[in-house]
Design an enzyme around this catalytic site. Structure first.
Site, PDB file in Angstrom:
ATOM      1  N   VAL A 164       0.813  -1.227   0.000  1.00  0.00           N
ATOM      2  CA  VAL A 164       0.000   0.000   0.000  1.00  0.00           C
ATOM      3  C   VAL A 164       0.846   1.277   0.000  1.00  0.00           C
ATOM      4  CG1 VAL A 164      -2.114  -1.001   0.972  1.00  0.00           C
ATOM      5  CG2 VAL A 164      -0.341  -0.110   2.520  1.00  0.00           C
TER       6      VAL A 164
ATOM      7  N   ASN B  36      -6.255  -0.506   7.115  1.00  0.00           N
ATOM      8  CA  ASN B  36      -5.820  -1.200   8.340  1.00  0.00           C
ATOM      9  C   ASN B  36      -4.345  -1.607   8.306  1.00  0.00           C
ATOM     10  OD1 ASN B  36      -6.263  -3.355  10.662  1.00  0.00           O
ATOM     11  ND2 ASN B  36      -5.455  -4.460   8.885  1.00  0.00           N
TER      12      ASN B  36
ATOM     13  N   SER C 216      -4.501   4.038  16.424  1.00  0.00           N
ATOM     14  CA  SER C 216      -4.000   3.319  17.602  1.00  0.00           C
ATOM     15  C   SER C 216      -4.207   4.241  18.801  1.00  0.00           C
ATOM     16  CB  SER C 216      -2.505   3.043  17.419  1.00  0.00           C
ATOM     17  OG  SER C 216      -1.919   2.629  18.641  1.00  0.00           O
TER      18      SER C 216
ATOM     19  N   TYR D 206       6.186   5.480  15.063  1.00  0.00           N
ATOM     20  CA  TYR D 206       4.839   4.895  15.066  1.00  0.00           C
ATOM     21  C   TYR D 206       3.828   5.887  15.651  1.00  0.00           C
ATOM     22  CZ  TYR D 206       1.266   1.238  15.868  1.00  0.00           C
ATOM     23  OH  TYR D 206       0.105   0.474  15.862  1.00  0.00           O
TER      24      TYR D 206
ATOM     25  N   ALA E 238       4.042   9.139  15.846  1.00  0.00           N
ATOM     26  CA  ALA E 238       3.840  10.266  14.925  1.00  0.00           C
ATOM     27  C   ALA E 238       2.915   9.857  13.780  1.00  0.00           C
ATOM     28  CB  ALA E 238       5.181  10.753  14.383  1.00  0.00           C
TER      29      ALA E 238
ATOM     30  N   LYS F 258       0.627   7.487  13.795  1.00  0.00           N
ATOM     31  CA  LYS F 258      -0.744   7.259  14.250  1.00  0.00           C
ATOM     32  C   LYS F 258      -1.436   8.578  14.650  1.00  0.00           C
ATOM     33  CE  LYS F 258      -0.914   2.805  13.563  1.00  0.00           C
ATOM     34  NZ  LYS F 258      -1.799   2.226  12.527  1.00  0.00           N
TER      35      LYS F 258
ATOM     36  N   ILE G 154      -3.901  -5.441  21.383  1.00  0.00           N
ATOM     37  CA  ILE G 154      -4.709  -6.501  20.755  1.00  0.00           C
ATOM     38  C   ILE G 154      -3.790  -7.685  20.433  1.00  0.00           C
ATOM     39  CG2 ILE G 154      -6.287  -7.052  18.844  1.00  0.00           C
ATOM     40  CD1 ILE G 154      -7.314  -4.676  20.547  1.00  0.00           C
TER      41      ILE G 154
END
Ligand code: NAI
Length: 259
Positions: free
Chosen positions: A71, A97, A150, A163, A165, A167, A196
């Protein structure tokens, strides 16, 4: 008895594109949407596992096809969207996702590399899928975009700055596009999962998982992928027509605490 409302809670007959569908929450989302009667375009960078997910759905009587696509590759995403539309006749629901997570201290030697890839996959890629899907979403009766952010999009953890930054960026992108597309009836929302049980958190030892969940979440446990997928479904259903720009925690109560 007269019906209260003509709004539908069903995604039956809708076309849903799910990225990162080979594993974890994406896999659960693809299976759940197919169970609910949607045609599912299951997309992942890993061909074999995403083909297995689509085959599993078809074996259970559902409608799904798999696509292998990175992606973060804009040209590949444009081709993907064109192929999905040829296959299924349109796109009603886009679920962004796919994601990666790497804990890397700010001064690490490979920081630039991790930053670039994390931002590319976790944030910039969403702009590619959304832009390519937009003309098709505009033709849908109930167009929906659901981005998976998140709790790192609402707060922060040391050592996860790339990560976090990315999210936070997903939350900002969601809110801004909700305003931009609101006049067209396209809703744009994001979900902020807490801890999760997926491949992403597999390497965390069980004892550390339990301690973290006990200390940080109200429900004192990790969540399951399907517990997130059900909220994605709720935001994607036609009846969710007056909800846009939200960043919804699905986190067992993690974000309640101030410290
Ligand atoms: P996972 O690792 O089980 O699944 C992620 C999927 O995304 C994998 O199948 C992977 O191949 C795919 N993917 C990665 N890079 C890709 C790319 N460039 N193009 C296409 N597909 C790609 O992880 P999980 O946990 O199901 O993650 C799903 C989303 O949820 C991610 O955005 C993640 O950041 C987010 N999330 C996960 C949390 C957790 O505790 N597991 C908590 C909060 C958010």
């Amino acid at each position: 008895m007269p019906r209260l409302s003509r709004l539908s809670r069903s995604v039956a007959g809708k076309v849903a594109l799910v990225t990162g569908a080979a594993s974890g929450m994406g896999r659960a989302t693809a299976i759940l949407f197919a169970d609910e009667g949607a045609a599912v375009a299951a997309v992942d960078v890993n061909r074999e596992p995403v083909e297995s997910v689509a085959a599993e759905i078809r074996a259970a009587g559902g409608n799904a096809r798999a696509w292998a696509c990175d992606v973060a590759d804009r040209a590949a995403v444009e081709q993907l969207i064109a192929e999905v539309v040829v296959q299924f006749g349109g796109i009603d629901i886009l679920i962004n996702n796919a994601g990666i997570a790497a804990a890397v201290p700010f001064e690490a030697d490979n920081y630039d590399e991790v930053w670039a890839r994390t931002l590319a996959v976790d944030l910039t890629a969403m702009t590619y899928t959304i832009r390519a899907a937009l003309p098709h979403l505009r033709r849908s009766e109930s167009p929906r975009i659901v981005n998976i952010a998140s709790t790192e999009g609402l707060g922060a953890t040391p050592g996860h700055s790339a990560y976090t930054a990315a999210k936070h960026g997903v939350v900002g992108l969601t809110r801004s596009l909700a305003l931009e597309f609101g006049k067209e009836g396209i809703t744009v929302n994001c979900i902020c999962p807490g801890p999760i049980r997926t491949a992403m958190t597999e390497a965390i030892p069980e004892e550390a998982k339990e301690r973290y969940a006990r200390q940080r979440t109200a429900l004192r446990r990790y969540g399951l992928p399907e517990e997130v997928a059900h909220l994605t479904l709720s935001l994607a259903m036609p009846a969710a027509s007056f909800v846009t720009g939200v960043a919804l925690p699905v986190d067992g109560g993690l974000t309640i605490r101030r410290a």
